[in-house]
Design a protein around this motif. Structure first.
Motif, PDB file in Angstrom:
ATOM      1  N   PRO A  19       0.820  -1.211   0.000  1.00  0.00           N
ATOM      2  CA  PRO A  19       0.000   0.000   0.000  1.00  0.00           C
ATOM      3  C   PRO A  19       0.859   1.269   0.000  1.00  0.00           C
ATOM      4  CG  PRO A  19      -0.729  -1.524   1.695  1.00  0.00           C
ATOM      5  CD  PRO A  19       0.547  -2.065   1.142  1.00  0.00           C
ATOM      6  N   SER A  22      -0.735   7.222  -1.622  1.00  0.00           N
ATOM      7  CA  SER A  22      -1.629   7.714  -2.667  1.00  0.00           C
ATOM      8  C   SER A  22      -2.802   6.766  -2.916  1.00  0.00           C
ATOM      9  CB  SER A  22      -0.851   7.923  -3.967  1.00  0.00           C
ATOM     10  OG  SER A  22      -0.310   6.691  -4.410  1.00  0.00           O
ATOM     11  N   ASP A  23      -2.696   5.520  -2.437  1.00  0.00           N
ATOM     12  CA  ASP A  23      -3.764   4.541  -2.650  1.00  0.00           C
ATOM     13  C   ASP A  23      -4.811   4.553  -1.539  1.00  0.00           C
ATOM     14  OD1 ASP A  23      -2.440   3.759  -4.899  1.00  0.00           O
ATOM     15  OD2 ASP A  23      -1.474   2.032  -3.953  1.00  0.00           O
TER      16      ASP A  23
END
Length: 60
Positions: A19, A22-23
């Motif tokens: 992860p 930005s996700d």
């Protein structure tokens, strides 16, 4: 040539499937599971901790 080699090496160092900041999405409180995990469970833990400490100090 040196910059091309650095770019080539750096491209292999990017981790896949991890992860990234930005996700991340905000928590969806429309889902009952998120409400239970992020609101109900912490409140219940705080209440149990308070009752446990109160009972422990009363027993002394």
């Amino acid at each position: 040539m040196h910059i091309g080699f650095q770019t080539f090496v750096i491209s292999f160092q990017v981790a896949e499937g991890i992860p990234k900041p930005s996700d991340n999405d905000p928590i969806d409180f429309g889902d009952i599971n998120n409400v239970i995990i992020f609101i109900v469970v912490p409140i219940v833990l705080v209440i149990f901790y308070y009752l446990w400490r109160k009972g422990k100090s009363k027993g002394e």
